[in-house]
Design a protein around this motif. Structure first.
Motif, PDB file in Angstrom:
ATOM      1  N   VAL A 665       0.995  -0.873   0.545  1.00 10.11           N
ATOM      2  CA  VAL A 665      -0.238   0.211  -0.115  1.00 10.11           C
ATOM      3  C   VAL A 665       0.805   1.233  -0.191  1.00 10.11           C
ATOM      4  CG1 VAL A 665      -1.663   1.545   1.200  1.00 10.11           C
ATOM      5  CG2 VAL A 665      -1.783  -1.219   1.421  1.00 10.11           C
ATOM      6  N   ILE A 666       1.160   2.115  -0.903  1.00 10.83           N
ATOM      7  CA  ILE A 666       1.465   3.345  -0.784  1.00 10.83           C
ATOM      8  C   ILE A 666       0.933   4.425  -0.828  1.00 10.83           C
ATOM      9  CG2 ILE A 666       3.290   4.523  -2.833  1.00 10.83           C
ATOM     10  CD1 ILE A 666       3.834   1.988  -3.821  1.00 10.83           C
ATOM     11  N   GLY A 667       1.099   4.895   0.251  1.00 18.38           N
ATOM     12  CA  GLY A 667       1.086   6.672  -0.274  1.00 18.38           C
ATOM     13  C   GLY A 667      -0.547   6.778   1.060  1.00 18.38           C
ATOM     14  N   ASP A 668      -0.964   5.606   1.725  1.00 20.90           N
ATOM     15  CA  ASP A 668      -1.534   6.056   3.079  1.00 20.90           C
ATOM     16  C   ASP A 668      -1.043   5.268   4.410  1.00 20.90           C
ATOM     17  OD1 ASP A 668      -4.009   5.208   4.586  1.00 20.90           O
ATOM     18  OD2 ASP A 668      -4.706   3.882   3.690  1.00 20.90           O
ATOM     19  N   PRO A 669      -0.881   6.763   5.104  1.00 23.26           N
ATOM     20  CA  PRO A 669       0.283   6.164   6.772  1.00 23.26           C
ATOM     21  C   PRO A 669      -0.808   5.291   7.246  1.00 23.26           C
ATOM     22  CG  PRO A 669      -0.413   8.617   6.475  1.00 23.26           C
ATOM     23  CD  PRO A 669      -0.726   7.743   4.801  1.00 23.26           C
ATOM     24  N   SER A 670      -2.127   5.921   7.312  1.00 17.01           N
ATOM     25  CA  SER A 670      -2.529   4.959   8.103  1.00 17.01           C
ATOM     26  C   SER A 670      -3.141   3.529   8.015  1.00 17.01           C
ATOM     27  CB  SER A 670      -4.040   5.950   8.154  1.00 17.01           C
ATOM     28  OG  SER A 670      -5.079   5.027   7.100  1.00 17.01           O
ATOM     29  N   PHE A 671      -2.293   3.074   7.503  1.00 19.78           N
ATOM     30  CA  PHE A 671      -2.265   1.556   7.256  1.00 19.78           C
ATOM     31  C   PHE A 671      -1.508   0.423   7.767  1.00 19.78           C
ATOM     32  CE2 PHE A 671      -1.054  -1.991   4.512  1.00 19.78           C
ATOM     33  CZ  PHE A 671      -1.937  -3.077   4.932  1.00 19.78           C
ATOM     34  N   GLU A 672      -1.642  -0.003   8.471  1.00 21.23           N
ATOM     35  CA  GLU A 672      -1.133  -1.022   9.242  1.00 21.23           C
ATOM     36  C   GLU A 672      -0.565  -2.130   8.573  1.00 21.23           C
ATOM     37  OE1 GLU A 672       0.381   0.155  12.292  1.00 21.23           O
ATOM     38  OE2 GLU A 672      -0.454   1.793  12.362  1.00 21.23           O
ATOM     39  N   PRO A 673       0.996  -2.375   8.221  1.00 29.92           N
ATOM     40  CA  PRO A 673       1.464  -3.274   7.229  1.00 29.92           C
ATOM     41  C   PRO A 673       1.345  -4.495   8.034  1.00 29.92           C
ATOM     42  CG  PRO A 673       2.957  -2.297   8.025  1.00 29.92           C
ATOM     43  CD  PRO A 673       2.100  -1.561   8.810  1.00 29.92           C
ATOM     44  N   ARG A 674       0.558  -5.523   7.261  1.00 29.59           N
ATOM     45  CA  ARG A 674       0.093  -6.745   7.981  1.00 29.59           C
ATOM     46  C   ARG A 674       1.681  -8.140   6.835  1.00 29.59           C
ATOM     47  NH1 ARG A 674      -6.239  -7.889   5.643  1.00 29.59           N
ATOM     48  NH2 ARG A 674      -6.768  -5.778   5.698  1.00 29.59           N
ATOM     49  N   PRO A 675       1.409  -9.169   7.433  1.00 27.43           N
ATOM     50  CA  PRO A 675       2.393 -10.165   6.716  1.00 27.43           C
ATOM     51  C   PRO A 675       1.991 -10.413   5.060  1.00 27.43           C
ATOM     52  CG  PRO A 675       1.426 -11.536   8.780  1.00 27.43           C
ATOM     53  CD  PRO A 675       0.679  -9.756   8.302  1.00 27.43           C
ATOM     54  N   ARG A 676       3.434  -9.895   4.366  1.00 28.04           N
ATOM     55  CA  ARG A 676       3.408 -10.321   2.696  1.00 28.04           C
ATOM     56  C   ARG A 676       2.556  -8.910   2.573  1.00 28.04           C
ATOM     57  NH1 ARG A 676       0.128 -14.473   0.951  1.00 28.04           N
ATOM     58  NH2 ARG A 676       0.707 -14.298  -1.011  1.00 28.04           N
ATOM     59  N   ILE A 677       2.336  -7.975   2.799  1.00 29.96           N
ATOM     60  CA  ILE A 677       1.552  -6.686   2.773  1.00 29.96           C
ATOM     61  C   ILE A 677       2.704  -5.328   3.111  1.00 29.96           C
ATOM     62  CG2 ILE A 677       0.213  -4.792   2.071  1.00 29.96           C
ATOM     63  CD1 ILE A 677      -2.320  -7.720   2.589  1.00 29.96           C
ATOM     64  N   GLU A 683       8.664   8.017  -2.116  1.00 30.48           N
ATOM     65  CA  GLU A 683      10.046   7.715  -1.693  1.00 30.48           C
ATOM     66  C   GLU A 683      10.272   6.462  -1.144  1.00 30.48           C
ATOM     67  OE1 GLU A 683      13.031  11.560  -1.104  1.00 30.48           O
ATOM     68  OE2 GLU A 683      10.930  11.795   0.075  1.00 30.48           O
ATOM     69  N   THR A 684       9.928   6.133  -0.142  1.00 30.26           N
ATOM     70  CA  THR A 684      10.906   4.528  -0.237  1.00 30.26           C
ATOM     71  C   THR A 684      10.651   3.874  -0.731  1.00 30.26           C
ATOM     72  OG1 THR A 684       8.789   4.793   1.912  1.00 30.26           O
ATOM     73  CG2 THR A 684      11.029   5.567   2.738  1.00 30.26           C
ATOM     74  N   ALA A 685       9.574   3.344  -1.523  1.00 27.75           N
ATOM     75  CA  ALA A 685       8.647   2.833  -2.398  1.00 27.75           C
ATOM     76  C   ALA A 685       9.872   2.721  -3.405  1.00 27.75           C
ATOM     77  CB  ALA A 685       7.427   2.697  -3.124  1.00 27.75           C
ATOM     78  N   LYS A 686      10.983   3.555  -3.699  1.00 27.81           N
ATOM     79  CA  LYS A 686      11.690   3.337  -5.245  1.00 27.81           C
ATOM     80  C   LYS A 686      12.244   2.590  -4.770  1.00 27.81           C
ATOM     81  CE  LYS A 686      12.126   7.178  -6.936  1.00 27.81           C
ATOM     82  NZ  LYS A 686      12.999   8.909  -7.345  1.00 27.81           N
ATOM     83  N   GLY A 687      12.667   2.047  -6.210  1.00 29.83           N
ATOM     84  CA  GLY A 687      13.906   0.960  -6.561  1.00 29.83           C
ATOM     85  C   GLY A 687      13.195  -0.620  -6.351  1.00 29.83           C
ATOM     86  N   LEU A 688      11.656  -0.817  -5.130  1.00 30.44           N
ATOM     87  CA  LEU A 688      11.072  -1.562  -5.219  1.00 30.44           C
ATOM     88  C   LEU A 688      10.191  -2.078  -5.770  1.00 30.44           C
ATOM     89  CD1 LEU A 688      11.032  -1.243  -0.902  1.00 30.44           C
ATOM     90  CD2 LEU A 688      12.815  -2.223  -2.141  1.00 30.44           C
ATOM     91  N   ASP A 710       6.451  11.177  -8.274  1.00 32.25           N
ATOM     92  CA  ASP A 710       6.001  10.087  -7.518  1.00 32.25           C
ATOM     93  C   ASP A 710       4.469   9.511  -7.761  1.00 32.25           C
ATOM     94  OD1 ASP A 710       7.905  11.246  -5.288  1.00 32.25           O
ATOM     95  OD2 ASP A 710       6.274  12.346  -3.855  1.00 32.25           O
ATOM     96  N   ARG A 711       3.867   9.901  -7.608  1.00 34.33           N
ATOM     97  CA  ARG A 711       3.124   8.986  -8.522  1.00 34.33           C
ATOM     98  C   ARG A 711       3.168   7.826  -9.840  1.00 34.33           C
ATOM     99  NH1 ARG A 711       0.397  13.784  -7.812  1.00 34.33           N
ATOM    100  NH2 ARG A 711       0.876  15.153 -10.153  1.00 34.33           N
ATOM    101  N   TYR A 712       4.097   8.471 -10.458  1.00 30.20           N
ATOM    102  CA  TYR A 712       4.930   7.446 -11.425  1.00 30.20           C
ATOM    103  C   TYR A 712       5.592   6.523 -10.749  1.00 30.20           C
ATOM    104  CZ  TYR A 712       7.471   6.321 -15.745  1.00 30.20           C
ATOM    105  OH  TYR A 712       8.448   5.946 -17.040  1.00 30.20           O
ATOM    106  N   VAL A 713       6.794   6.880 -10.198  1.00 28.11           N
ATOM    107  CA  VAL A 713       6.775   5.484  -9.459  1.00 28.11           C
ATOM    108  C   VAL A 713       6.558   4.814  -8.684  1.00 28.11           C
ATOM    109  CG1 VAL A 713       8.449   5.555  -7.530  1.00 28.11           C
ATOM    110  CG2 VAL A 713       9.332   7.040  -8.889  1.00 28.11           C
ATOM    111  N   ALA A 714       5.237   5.209  -8.006  1.00 28.94           N
ATOM    112  CA  ALA A 714       4.330   4.130  -6.926  1.00 28.94           C
ATOM    113  C   ALA A 714       3.600   3.135  -7.700  1.00 28.94           C
ATOM    114  CB  ALA A 714       3.489   5.254  -6.196  1.00 28.94           C
ATOM    115  N   MET A 715       3.186   4.311  -9.145  1.00 27.48           N
ATOM    116  CA  MET A 715       2.925   3.156 -10.219  1.00 27.48           C
ATOM    117  C   MET A 715       3.543   1.912 -10.971  1.00 27.48           C
ATOM    118  SD  MET A 715       0.711   6.213 -12.027  1.00 27.48           S
ATOM    119  CE  MET A 715      -1.051   5.681 -13.061  1.00 27.48           C
ATOM    120  N   THR A 716       4.680   2.245 -11.339  1.00 25.87           N
ATOM    121  CA  THR A 716       5.504   0.875 -11.675  1.00 25.87           C
ATOM    122  C   THR A 716       6.401   0.543 -10.651  1.00 25.87           C
ATOM    123  OG1 THR A 716       7.499   2.857 -12.159  1.00 25.87           O
ATOM    124  CG2 THR A 716       5.859   2.715 -13.976  1.00 25.87           C
ATOM    125  N   ARG A 717       6.090   0.775  -9.105  1.00 23.72           N
ATOM    126  CA  ARG A 717       6.121  -0.625  -9.033  1.00 23.72           C
ATOM    127  C   ARG A 717       5.274  -1.946  -8.683  1.00 23.72           C
ATOM    128  NH1 ARG A 717      11.135   0.282  -8.584  1.00 23.72           N
ATOM    129  NH2 ARG A 717       9.752   2.296 -10.094  1.00 23.72           N
TER     130      ARG A 717
END
Length: 738
Positions: A665-677, A683-688, A710-717
């Motif tokens: 999930v990119i761009g939603d700081p309210s989302f708590e990570p889950r296993p495999r998500i 910015e921190t998704a860049k390269g992944l 930022d939108r372009y980078v996030a979409m192309t992950r």
């Protein structure tokens, strides 16, 4: 090849073949197709077992060996390190150490390519290292240029057994005996595979355009320019391993290689790649890691401050600031001693201050200057009348002399010097007189130590120029401890020799200096671990280099005196814009020999995603290097509402069993990570890369180039599917997977 069948062990169970092909690939299981491979794998397995046994024995012997002197101890430790690394690599892989095979024109026997070189006990080559020149056709041959190959086979390994393989043929005569003739089948299959928290092993499917860059010369600066999904990171990592193998200048004992990534999630993602390629000695870091203060820094919130501090020229104020603390006194000094008075003239001060060699850090040079001062004063006394050690002790206790010296050449704290620059306007104006009053006000802050990322180049320059403030104190403590150890040793030796009645044998050998020196363990004396990231390095690899400011480049270039660099990036993914060419930017930074290689094929991102991402970046950068996607996932881009987020993720998890991919999930700081998500910012998704990307309110990323990037980078992950959620109800919605 031999005609015997080997027994392999897969997870404890004996099997008679290295192949474990599913029923749908029964045609590929024909003994006529895989019999030669199985016989060869048996020889590989036997050789691996012999090498592991032999290396284990050598390692045990090396660990037990006592060195006669420091050099022998160092050589023993290096041998232990090398044997351990080799054993680790051999034990890491079984038969899957083999990547594939190739057959050259006029040759009956295939040549097998592996992660390392391997031979049997008779010296017959079983595997050639993937980095060796002889292995190049395995990666670089194409139908346009077969490079002398007739055919090529690549394997897919799962849990130590071959679960699929693909054949490519380059001549009509080579059709017989091959089961899969789609020359892209191995590669396309790898692209469609589920992602994992760490970068997957892609060595067997390196493409010809990537391989050409991997094997390029280390001379000068090589720029690898490419858009999302072109394999820039793959190239950077494999090039690192290749250069360490092929370039004699870059081995771990000859300067080594530094790999610089954009952020910690990226380093964690790629952490397993270099060890899997046989290189576990490469230092990896982010720019934050280069200075101790980096771990606690955040982004610079003031755009004006960030713009000013991005200048490499402004970093030069650190040199000017330190130089102000190295000014010899302009007045003569009368130095009183119990024997007679001595003078230090202004010329004497100037002579002493010139004693250190150029480039010596300020705090280390201080001891050399003080020594020069003592010598100048000592020359004014007759050593026959005044014992030198008493004179030096007297001078060291002279409050007026030491006070004047401490004021003229004080011990400095690198962070303190930089903090003063930002908190004392008069100081900053004195070292940067070209700054306007408005710029001085912009750079001034109440808390000089409120560090941000923009301060890192200045802190780094200060540490290099000033040195460790504790270094001089540690050196004095070490010298005192060594002197004390020697005094105790000499007293013990004298007592032993005095008690020796026959004046022969081992006791008398204590008189020999070489023997006596070994009685002191200097490794146990006070010391500091060297800063491994301080450099210099023989080669530096920089990924996501388009984001670096000129000031940040100065941090890396001072660690690369040879100017041998691999620079990886995409100008279209620069969050703050990149209007120059790579050539123009790097020449401005002072680099000379520059080559640019462009990757233009998007191997990762499906055409469905690129069709939606391309207009986003073209809207702000019409000439962006947008790569061409070569595959389709068959899954359309989904548009929905933010309220649907959890339902979408739950559905994806239900459809994808454990181990089948990861989502983000990119761009939603309210989302708590889950296993495999995971939950990341653009910015921190860049390269992944992720199987599923859920992009939340992308329009909230902002306007202009930064927001579009930022939108372009996030979409192309996304490697399979992209879901875009907005807070406002979209006109239409599609469930993921439809």
């Amino acid at each position: 090849m031999g005609r015997w069948r080997a027994v392999y062990f897969s997870h404890g169970a004996p099997v008679t073949s290295a192949f474990d092909l599913p029923d749908r690939l029964a045609a590929k299981a024909d003994a006529a197709l895989i019999g030669v491979d199985d016989a060869h794998f048996a020889a590989v397995a036997a050789s691996l077992a012999r090498q592991i046994d032999a290396l284990t024995g050598r390692l045990e012997d090396a660990r037990l060996r006592m060195g006669e002197n420091n050099q022998e101890v160092l050589e023993r430790d290096l041998e232990v390190h090398e044997l351990t690394a080799r054993l680790r690599l051999l034990r890491r892989f079984g038969l899957d150490v083999c990547l594939g095979r190739m057959v050259a024109e006029g040759e009956a026997e295939p040549v097998y390519v592996g992660r390392l070189s391997l031979a049997d006990e008779d010296g017959r080559r079983l595997l050639i290292d993937w980095r060796a020149p002889a292995a190049e056709p395995f990666f670089a041959a194409t139908h346009a240029d077969p490079m002398g190959l007739v055919s090529r086979r690549r394997y897919r390994w799962t849990r130590g057994r071959v679960t699929d393989y693909w054949d490519e043929v380059f001549t009509a005569d080579a059709l017989e005996g091959h089961a899969a003739l789609d020359d892209q089948s191995a590669f396309i299959a790898s692209l469609g595979a589920s992602r994992s928290p760490q970068m997957r092993d892609v060595l067997a499917t390196i493409q010809a355009d990537q391989d050409a860059i991997i094997r390029a010369s280390s001379r000068g600066a090589l720029v690898v320019d490419g858009g999302p999904g072109t394999g820039k990171t793959v190239v950077a990592l494999h090039r690192t391993a290749y250069l360490l193998y092929a370039d004699p200048r870059l081995g771990h004992r000859r300067g080594g290689v530094l790999f610089v990534g954009p952020h910690e999630p990226y380093l964690a993602y790629v952490a397993d790649v270099l060890p899997s390629l046989g290189e576990d000695g490469v230092l990896t870091c982010t720019l934050r890691d280069l200075v101790p203060e980096g771990a606690a820094t955040g982004a610079e919130p003031d755009a004006g401050v960030a713009r000013l501090k991005a200048s490499a020229a402004l970093v030069g104020i650190v040199e000017a600031a330190v130089t102000r603390y190295e000014q010899p006194p302009a007045e003569d000094l009368l130095v009183r001693t119990p024997w007679s008075d001595a003078w230090l003239t202004a010329a004497d001060w100037a002579e002493a201050f010139e004693a250190p060699e150029a480039g010596t850090p300020h705090n280390e040079a201080r001891a050399e200057v003080w020594e020069a001062v003592l010598e100048i004063l000592s020359d004014q006394f007759d050593p026959e009348a005044v014992p030198p050690h008493l004179l030096r002790r007297s001078l060291a206790n002279n409050a007026e002399l030491t006070g004047r010296f401490a004021k003229a050449w004080p011990l400095l704290d690198p962070a303190g010097v930089v903090a003063d620059l930002w908190s004392v306007p008069a100081y900053l104006h004195a070292v940067a007189p070209w700054l306007t009053d408005a710029e001085l006000r912009t750079l001034t802050r109440a808390d000089g130590r409120a560090w941000t990322l923009a301060d890192l180049p200045y802190l780094d320059a200060a540490r290099l120029r000033i040195g460790d403030p504790e270094a001089a104190r540690r050196a004095r403590r070490r010298a005192a401890a060594l002197a004390s150890e020697k005094e105790v040793r000499d007293r013990v030796i004298d007592d032993l020799i005095a008690a020796d009645t026959d004046h022969e044998g081992e006791v008398q050998a204590l008189r020999q200096a070489a023997f006596a020196e070994r009685l002191i363990d200097e490794a146990a004396l006070p010391s500091a671990d060297p800063d491994a990231l301080a450099g210099p390095f023989a080669h530096i690899v920089v990924d996501e280099a388009q984001e670096l400011t000129d000031a940040e480049w100065s941090m890396l270039l001072r660690r690369a005196p040879s100017r041998s660099l691999t620079i990886v990036g995409d100008r279209a993914q620069a969050r703050h814009g990149f209007t120059e060419s790579w050539q123009q930017r790097l020449e401005r930074l002072g680099l000379g020999e520059i080559r640019v290689s462009t990757l233009s094929v998007n191997y990762r991102t499906p055409t469905e995603v690129m069709a939606e991402a391309e207009p986003v970046i073209r809207a702000v950068l019409p000439d962006a290097n947008v790569p061409s996607a070569i595959r389709s996932s068959g899954l359309p881009v989904v548009h929905g509402a933010v309220a649907d987020r959890d339902a979408i993720l739950d559905a994806w998890l239900a459809e994808h069993a454990e181990g089948e991919g990861i989502a983000c999930v990119i761009g939603d700081p309210s989302f708590e990570p889950r296993p495999r998500i995971r939950s990341l910012t653009p910015e921190t998704a860049k390269g992944l890369e992720f199987d599923l990307v859920v992009l939340v309110d992308p329009e909230a990323f902002g306007g202009g180039i930064e927001g579009a990037v930022d939108r372009y980078v996030a979409m192309t992950r996304a490697t399979q599917q992209l879901v875009i959620l907005t807070s406002t109800e979209p006109g239409a919605s599609t469930e993921p997977g439809e």
